[in-house]
Design a protein around this motif. Sequence first.
Motif, short mmCIF file in Angstrom:
data_model
loop_
_atom_site.label_atom_id
_atom_site.label_comp_id
_atom_site.label_asym_id
_atom_site.label_seq_id
_atom_site.Cartn_x
_atom_site.Cartn_y
_atom_site.Cartn_z
N MET A 45 0.84 -1.21 0.00
CA MET A 45 0.00 0.00 0.00
C MET A 45 0.87 1.26 0.00
O MET A 45 0.56 2.23 -0.68
N ARG A 46 1.94 1.23 0.78
CA ARG A 46 2.83 2.39 0.85
C ARG A 46 3.40 2.70 -0.55
O ARG A 46 3.45 3.83 -1.00
N SER A 47 3.82 1.61 -1.25
CA SER A 47 4.35 1.80 -2.60
C SER A 47 3.26 2.25 -3.57
O SER A 47 3.51 3.04 -4.48
N ALA A 48 2.03 1.76 -3.36
CA ALA A 48 0.91 2.17 -4.23
C ALA A 48 0.59 3.65 -4.04
O ALA A 48 0.29 4.37 -5.00
N VAL A 49 0.67 4.13 -2.78
CA VAL A 49 0.47 5.56 -2.50
C VAL A 49 1.54 6.37 -3.23
O VAL A 49 1.24 7.38 -3.89
N LEU A 50 2.78 5.91 -3.13
CA LEU A 50 3.89 6.62 -3.79
C LEU A 50 3.72 6.61 -5.30
O LEU A 50 3.91 7.63 -5.97
N TRP A 51 3.33 5.46 -5.84
CA TRP A 51 3.12 5.32 -7.29
C TRP A 51 2.08 6.34 -7.76
O TRP A 51 2.28 7.03 -8.76
N ARG A 52 1.00 6.46 -7.02
CA ARG A 52 -0.05 7.43 -7.39
C ARG A 52 0.47 8.87 -7.25
O ARG A 52 0.19 9.72 -8.09
N GLN A 53 1.22 9.14 -6.18
CA GLN A 53 1.77 10.49 -5.97
C GLN A 53 2.70 10.89 -7.13
O GLN A 53 2.83 12.06 -7.47
N LEU A 54 3.33 9.88 -7.74
CA LEU A 54 4.23 10.13 -8.87
C LEU A 54 3.48 10.16 -10.21
O LEU A 54 4.09 10.17 -11.28
N GLY A 55 2.15 10.14 -10.12
CA GLY A 55 1.33 10.23 -11.33
C GLY A 55 0.92 8.90 -11.91
O GLY A 55 0.36 8.83 -13.00
N GLY A 56 1.19 7.82 -11.17
CA GLY A 56 0.84 6.47 -11.66
C GLY A 56 -0.66 6.28 -11.77
O GLY A 56 -1.40 6.61 -10.86
N ARG A 78 -3.73 3.43 -13.62
CA ARG A 78 -3.87 2.08 -14.19
C ARG A 78 -3.64 2.07 -15.70
O ARG A 78 -3.11 1.10 -16.23
N ARG A 79 -4.05 3.14 -16.35
CA ARG A 79 -3.90 3.15 -17.82
C ARG A 79 -2.42 3.09 -18.24
O ARG A 79 -2.11 2.63 -19.34
N HIS A 80 -1.51 3.57 -17.36
CA HIS A 80 -0.08 3.50 -17.68
C HIS A 80 0.36 2.05 -17.87
O HIS A 80 1.28 1.77 -18.63
N ALA A 128 1.62 2.67 -21.29
CA ALA A 128 3.06 2.94 -21.12
C ALA A 128 3.81 1.65 -20.77
O ALA A 128 4.90 1.68 -20.21
N ARG A 129 3.20 0.52 -21.14
CA ARG A 129 3.76 -0.78 -20.78
C ARG A 129 5.19 -0.96 -21.29
O ARG A 129 6.08 -1.38 -20.56
N LYS A 130 5.43 -0.60 -22.55
CA LYS A 130 6.76 -0.79 -23.15
C LYS A 130 7.81 0.04 -22.39
O LYS A 130 8.91 -0.44 -22.11
#
Length: 205
Positions: free
Chosen positions: A172-183, A185-187, A191-193
């Motif tokens: 969850m902590r990493s998921a919060v950070l991922w979202r804070q960095l603009g992450g 689901r569509r990425h 942006a898979r490649k």
Amino acid sequence: MRNQEHERAMAFAGILQAIMQVQRLARHGDSDSQQLKASLESILITNPESTEEVYGSQAALRTGYEAILNQLGDGSQKDVEITRYLVGILALERKLSRQDNALGMLAERFTQVQRQLHHFEITDEQVIANFASIYSDIISALGPKIQITGNPVHLQQTSVQNKIRALLLSAMRSAVLWRQLGGKRRHLVFARKAILDIAKKSLTL
């Protein structure tokens, strides 16, 4: 200075690495002690100067980057169980982001853990039990529980249950950070490649 895509990939690797350890614990009853320590430490770094500071180093996320290649790559290595855990974590994180009171409670509880660390190592069973109760009390209450599958012999052990919940808190902590960095689901689709390229490069460093 790393660009945001690199930082995002690092946070995403952090989510997957914690989830991989959950799966290993559920199936085999043990975890990699270094990875467990790194995942738990990431929970308490809530005001980092950089994403790398959260995880210590790129090398510490090796399993997470390998999981990116398996889960997002074109090969047959995809693990539907890992995908299910990931979807569950991202759904809970979205709920958490809308709950100011839950975020406040987390900050308060993390302060208690910091005090505990004056007397115990972060991998001590009492600290892990504290992380597990934070997950149960605050995160689990947000929405549908993530159903963990594995060997019932291991899943019935309190120490394994606590480690699993502590690692879900780390995810969850990493998921919060991922979202804070603009992450978003569509990425993971569009942006898979780019994410795969970053993961490949990170594994060769």
